[in-house]
Scaffold this motif. Structure first.
Motif, PDB file in Angstrom:
ATOM      1  N   HIS A   1       1.207  12.697  54.711  1.00  0.00           N
ATOM      2  CA  HIS A   1       0.478  11.857  54.252  1.00  0.00           C
ATOM      3  C   HIS A   1       0.178  11.088  53.669  1.00  0.00           C
ATOM      4  CE1 HIS A   1       0.760  11.930  59.469  1.00  0.00           C
ATOM      5  NE2 HIS A   1       1.111  13.277  58.933  1.00  0.00           N
ATOM      6  N   LEU A   2       0.111   9.817  52.940  1.00  0.00           N
ATOM      7  CA  LEU A   2      -0.532   9.336  52.253  1.00  0.00           C
ATOM      8  C   LEU A   2      -1.231   7.837  51.598  1.00  0.00           C
ATOM      9  CD1 LEU A   2       2.149  10.771  51.000  1.00  0.00           C
ATOM     10  CD2 LEU A   2       2.423   9.439  48.804  1.00  0.00           C
ATOM     11  N   ILE A   3      -2.571   8.189  51.655  1.00  0.00           N
ATOM     12  CA  ILE A   3      -2.897   7.556  51.541  1.00  0.00           C
ATOM     13  C   ILE A   3      -3.530   6.498  50.456  1.00  0.00           C
ATOM     14  CG2 ILE A   3      -5.781   6.308  52.013  1.00  0.00           C
ATOM     15  CD1 ILE A   3      -6.391   8.831  53.140  1.00  0.00           C
ATOM     16  N   VAL A   4      -2.686   4.992  50.452  1.00  0.00           N
ATOM     17  CA  VAL A   4      -2.549   4.094  49.239  1.00  0.00           C
ATOM     18  C   VAL A   4      -2.912   2.721  50.194  1.00  0.00           C
ATOM     19  CG1 VAL A   4      -0.527   5.229  49.283  1.00  0.00           C
ATOM     20  CG2 VAL A   4       0.084   3.081  50.587  1.00  0.00           C
TER      21      VAL A   4
ATOM     22  N   LYS B   1       0.511  21.194  60.392  1.00  0.00           N
ATOM     23  CA  LYS B   1       0.593  21.434  60.031  1.00  0.00           C
ATOM     24  C   LYS B   1       2.071  20.114  58.715  1.00  0.00           C
ATOM     25  CE  LYS B   1       3.614  24.058  63.175  1.00  0.00           C
ATOM     26  NZ  LYS B   1       4.755  24.577  63.770  1.00  0.00           N
ATOM     27  N   ALA B   2       0.521  19.701  58.076  1.00  0.00           N
ATOM     28  CA  ALA B   2       0.416  18.641  57.233  1.00  0.00           C
ATOM     29  C   ALA B   2      -0.103  18.377  55.708  1.00  0.00           C
ATOM     30  CB  ALA B   2       0.817  17.141  57.950  1.00  0.00           C
ATOM     31  N   ILE B   3       0.134  17.790  55.126  1.00  0.00           N
ATOM     32  CA  ILE B   3      -0.979  17.727  54.369  1.00  0.00           C
ATOM     33  C   ILE B   3      -1.106  15.870  53.797  1.00  0.00           C
ATOM     34  CG2 ILE B   3      -1.276  17.600  51.846  1.00  0.00           C
ATOM     35  CD1 ILE B   3       0.424  20.462  51.744  1.00  0.00           C
ATOM     36  N   VAL B   4      -2.547  16.087  53.958  1.00  0.00           N
ATOM     37  CA  VAL B   4      -3.345  14.259  53.638  1.00  0.00           C
ATOM     38  C   VAL B   4      -3.470  14.260  52.070  1.00  0.00           C
ATOM     39  CG1 VAL B   4      -5.237  12.909  54.119  1.00  0.00           C
ATOM     40  CG2 VAL B   4      -4.549  13.981  56.090  1.00  0.00           C
ATOM     41  N   LEU B   5      -2.877  13.180  51.492  1.00  0.00           N
ATOM     42  CA  LEU B   5      -3.301  12.692  49.851  1.00  0.00           C
ATOM     43  C   LEU B   5      -3.512  11.819  49.733  1.00  0.00           C
ATOM     44  CD1 LEU B   5       0.910  13.900  48.983  1.00  0.00           C
ATOM     45  CD2 LEU B   5      -1.934  15.484  48.954  1.00  0.00           C
ATOM     46  N   CYS B   6      -4.421  11.964  49.275  1.00  0.00           N
ATOM     47  CA  CYS B   6      -4.708  10.079  48.240  1.00  0.00           C
ATOM     48  C   CYS B   6      -4.061   9.909  46.972  1.00  0.00           C
ATOM     49  CB  CYS B   6      -6.315  10.330  48.545  1.00  0.00           C
ATOM     50  SG  CYS B   6      -7.319  10.798  49.801  1.00  0.00           S
ATOM     51  N   VAL B   7      -3.875   8.957  47.484  1.00  0.00           N
ATOM     52  CA  VAL B   7      -2.869   8.314  46.189  1.00  0.00           C
ATOM     53  C   VAL B   7      -3.035   6.803  46.041  1.00  0.00           C
ATOM     54  CG1 VAL B   7      -0.110   7.748  44.998  1.00  0.00           C
ATOM     55  CG2 VAL B   7      -0.679  10.121  47.074  1.00  0.00           C
ATOM     56  N   ASP B   8      -3.344   7.020  44.301  1.00  0.00           N
ATOM     57  CA  ASP B   8      -3.256   5.987  43.750  1.00  0.00           C
ATOM     58  C   ASP B   8      -2.625   6.056  42.061  1.00  0.00           C
ATOM     59  OD1 ASP B   8      -3.807   2.711  43.780  1.00  0.00           O
ATOM     60  OD2 ASP B   8      -6.322   2.839  43.607  1.00  0.00           O
ATOM     61  N   GLU B   9      -2.778   4.705  41.444  1.00  0.00           N
ATOM     62  CA  GLU B   9      -2.673   4.471  39.943  1.00  0.00           C
ATOM     63  C   GLU B   9      -3.401   4.028  39.094  1.00  0.00           C
ATOM     64  OE1 GLU B   9       0.547   3.144  42.976  1.00  0.00           O
ATOM     65  OE2 GLU B   9      -1.374   2.208  42.422  1.00  0.00           O
ATOM     66  N   LYS B  10      -4.326   4.841  38.301  1.00  0.00           N
ATOM     67  CA  LYS B  10      -4.706   4.474  36.743  1.00  0.00           C
ATOM     68  C   LYS B  10      -4.156   4.027  36.007  1.00  0.00           C
ATOM     69  CE  LYS B  10      -9.553   5.932  34.956  1.00  0.00           C
ATOM     70  NZ  LYS B  10     -10.003   4.509  35.305  1.00  0.00           N
ATOM     71  N   SER B  11      -4.441   2.770  36.549  1.00  0.00           N
ATOM     72  CA  SER B  11      -3.051   2.221  35.327  1.00  0.00           C
ATOM     73  C   SER B  11      -4.330   1.440  33.873  1.00  0.00           C
ATOM     74  CB  SER B  11      -2.941   0.389  36.447  1.00  0.00           C
ATOM     75  OG  SER B  11      -3.897  -0.301  36.412  1.00  0.00           O
ATOM     76  N   GLN B  12      -3.365   1.081  32.856  1.00  0.00           N
ATOM     77  CA  GLN B  12      -3.517   0.984  31.784  1.00  0.00           C
ATOM     78  C   GLN B  12      -4.557   1.223  31.134  1.00  0.00           C
ATOM     79  OE1 GLN B  12      -2.545  -1.901  30.070  1.00  0.00           O
ATOM     80  NE2 GLN B  12      -0.915  -1.381  31.558  1.00  0.00           N
ATOM     81  N   ILE B  13      -4.334   3.206  30.911  1.00  0.00           N
ATOM     82  CA  ILE B  13      -5.599   3.647  30.073  1.00  0.00           C
ATOM     83  C   ILE B  13      -5.828   3.852  29.002  1.00  0.00           C
ATOM     84  CG2 ILE B  13      -6.423   5.673  30.245  1.00  0.00           C
ATOM     85  CD1 ILE B  13      -5.670   6.806  33.111  1.00  0.00           C
ATOM     86  N   GLN B  14      -6.513   3.368  28.547  1.00  0.00           N
ATOM     87  CA  GLN B  14      -6.257   2.856  26.811  1.00  0.00           C
ATOM     88  C   GLN B  14      -6.609   4.673  26.131  1.00  0.00           C
ATOM     89  OE1 GLN B  14      -7.294  -0.950  25.296  1.00  0.00           O
ATOM     90  NE2 GLN B  14      -8.528  -0.608  27.285  1.00  0.00           N
ATOM     91  N   ALA B  15      -5.798   4.539  24.710  1.00  0.00           N
ATOM     92  CA  ALA B  15      -6.106   5.602  23.917  1.00  0.00           C
ATOM     93  C   ALA B  15      -6.543   5.324  22.847  1.00  0.00           C
ATOM     94  CB  ALA B  15      -4.872   6.017  23.792  1.00  0.00           C
ATOM     95  N   LEU B  16      -8.158   4.985  23.054  1.00  0.00           N
ATOM     96  CA  LEU B  16      -8.653   4.306  21.760  1.00  0.00           C
ATOM     97  C   LEU B  16      -9.207   5.338  20.859  1.00  0.00           C
ATOM     98  CD1 LEU B  16     -11.060   2.410  24.879  1.00  0.00           C
ATOM     99  CD2 LEU B  16      -8.977   1.558  22.890  1.00  0.00           C
TER     100      LEU B  16
ATOM    101  N   ALA C   1      -1.889   9.709  40.339  1.00  0.00           N
ATOM    102  CA  ALA C   1      -2.181  10.819  40.786  1.00  0.00           C
ATOM    103  C   ALA C   1      -2.223  11.074  42.241  1.00  0.00           C
ATOM    104  CB  ALA C   1      -3.822  11.163  40.559  1.00  0.00           C
ATOM    105  N   ALA C   2      -2.471  12.228  42.847  1.00  0.00           N
ATOM    106  CA  ALA C   2      -2.646  12.922  44.415  1.00  0.00           C
ATOM    107  C   ALA C   2      -3.696  13.328  45.155  1.00  0.00           C
ATOM    108  CB  ALA C   2      -1.524  12.387  45.108  1.00  0.00           C
ATOM    109  N   LEU C   3      -4.748  13.529  45.702  1.00  0.00           N
ATOM    110  CA  LEU C   3      -5.434  14.242  45.855  1.00  0.00           C
ATOM    111  C   LEU C   3      -5.840  15.011  47.170  1.00  0.00           C
ATOM    112  CD1 LEU C   3      -8.688  15.625  45.597  1.00  0.00           C
ATOM    113  CD2 LEU C   3      -8.900  13.488  46.372  1.00  0.00           C
ATOM    114  N   SER C   4      -5.887  16.714  47.120  1.00  0.00           N
ATOM    115  CA  SER C   4      -5.109  16.446  48.862  1.00  0.00           C
ATOM    116  C   SER C   4      -7.090  17.037  48.860  1.00  0.00           C
ATOM    117  CB  SER C   4      -5.029  18.350  48.235  1.00  0.00           C
ATOM    118  OG  SER C   4      -5.057  18.876  49.664  1.00  0.00           O
ATOM    119  N   THR C   5      -6.709  16.182  50.124  1.00  0.00           N
ATOM    120  CA  THR C   5      -7.740  16.347  50.993  1.00  0.00           C
ATOM    121  C   THR C   5      -8.270  17.635  51.187  1.00  0.00           C
ATOM    122  OG1 THR C   5      -6.838  15.392  52.983  1.00  0.00           O
ATOM    123  CG2 THR C   5      -7.954  13.789  51.681  1.00  0.00           C
ATOM    124  N   LEU C   6      -7.141  18.681  51.515  1.00  0.00           N
ATOM    125  CA  LEU C   6      -7.171  20.136  51.929  1.00  0.00           C
ATOM    126  C   LEU C   6      -8.555  20.867  51.526  1.00  0.00           C
ATOM    127  CD1 LEU C   6      -6.919  22.306  54.608  1.00  0.00           C
ATOM    128  CD2 LEU C   6      -4.522  22.736  52.858  1.00  0.00           C
TER     129      LEU C   6
END
Length: 360
Positions: free
Chosen positions: A256-259, A170-185, A216-221
């Motif tokens: 449950h957030l993995i950070v 009865k839970a969802i595991v989410l892998c969470v992180d930031e992809k920072s400074q993505i450049q519009a080139l 972004a939050a990726l669901s492991t399910l």
């Protein structure tokens, strides 16, 4: 035992082996020639006829027929001691080249090349290349790594891998992180499309048109991803993304957030918000261990397939491209499956630490 083929003196198994050797492109030519001798002899040809057909001497035909009669197909692949080309590079020279490659550096350089090693050792570059290939040496290549110094490495590793291999009910595991400074080139000239005989082209230089940060939050399910582009990556933006996740998933499910250990995730305001939303549980990876977070693998897919070759005239163009990739991915998501056990990871880390201690 395999039955003999009528009138040939060969068993069916031997005939199939010899035919395969004679016809295969990767068979050594000497072995293929000997196989043809035996096959022609089994077909009833005389020694003189075989010699004429294969442009050989009659004694050579007689020799290999006799060896086959004594040792079977295995005898055709053997070379008698003292025969064949003599090695021109001594074992001592090979050892010296291997030792110099692994334990020394050329003056003023970081690693050896075939030509520099050949000049230093007085051999040809092709000889150096063959020796390196035989010993699995590739001085031109280097891999990056970092061992975690986190004193709670084992504890955090067990926590994160446990979520992957045995997620709570009865839970969802989410892998969470930031992809920072993505450049519009934007490229300085128009790119040429791919066509027959020519790869697509793009200029090596570019014009920067701003940046964005993807949370972004990726669901492991099921492998689906919840993403949100924001201008910065402070704790205020992280809180905004947490509220997005709160709205996105059903209230009755624990999250449950993995950070990682980025200080944004540990800010006092974030802690206060988490206390008011007890269904959120943060699980921190060890320091210098971003490889434990599966969303990093998804970030690589995003970079390779949607960003690296993109041309973006503005930040909104970049955000639109990221949103398009998110939509396409979530239309047919595929989860990343974690397979490494805790024991295997700890064993590998232990081996790496032992090697590092010998280097120091």
């Amino acid at each position: 035992m395999a039955s003999a083929v009528a009138g040939t003196g060969l068993s069916e198994e031997q005939r199939l082996v010899l035919e395969r050797w004679a016809g295969a492109q990767k068979t050594p030519q000497s072995v293929a020639l000997r196989a043809r001798i035996v096959l022609l002899a089994a077909a009833g040809e005389s020694n003189s006829a075989i010699a004429r057909a294969l442009w050989l001497s009659r004694p050579t035909v007689i020799l290999w027929r006799a060896r086959f009669a004594e040792g079977g197909t295995a005898a055709l692949t053997e070379t008698k001691p003292g025969r064949g080309r003599k090695p021109t590079i001594s074992a001592a020279k090979v050892k010296a080249i291997v030792q110099a490659t692994t334990q020394t550096r050329p003056p003023g350089q970081t690693h050896w090349s075939c030509r520099s090693m050949a000049k230093a050792q007085g051999v040809s570059a092709a000889t150096v290349q063959r020796i390196w290939d035989a010993h699995g040496l590739k001085p031109q290549r280097v891999k990056t790594f970092k061992l975690s110094n986190d004193p709670r490495f084992s504890e955090k590793l067990t926590d994160v891998v446990g979520l992957y291999l045995n997620p709570p009910e009865k839970a969802i595991v989410l892998c969470v992180d930031e992809k920072s400074q993505i450049q519009a080139l934007d490229r300085t000239q128009a790119s040429l499309p791919m066509k027959k005989g020519r790869a697509g082209t793009m200029t090596h230089d570019y014009k920067r048109n701003g940046t964005t940060t993807l949370f972004a939050a990726l669901s492991t399910l099921d492998g689906s991803v919840v993403g949100q582009c924001l201008p910065r990556h402070r704790h205020q933006e992280f809180l905004k993304f947490l509220r997005t996740l709160d709205r996105e998933f059903p209230r009755e499910l624990e999250l449950h957030l993995i950070v990682d250990n980025y200080r944004t995730h540990k800010h006092a305001n974030v802690d206060a918000w988490l206390q008011k939303h007890p269904r959120f549980h943060l699980h921190f990876t060890p320091t210098s261990s971003s490889w434990l977070n599966l969303v990093e693998r998804w970030f690589r897919e995003l970079t390779d397939k949607a960003i690296r070759r993109g041309v973006f005239h503005s930040v909104p163009d970049l955000i639109a491209a990221i949103d398009d990739y998110l939509q396409a991915h979530n239309d047919d998501p595929k989860p990343f499956v974690w397979t490494a056990s805790i024991d295997s990871i700890l064993a590998k880390v232990g081996r790496c630490k032992a090697i590092l201690e010998t280097v120091h």
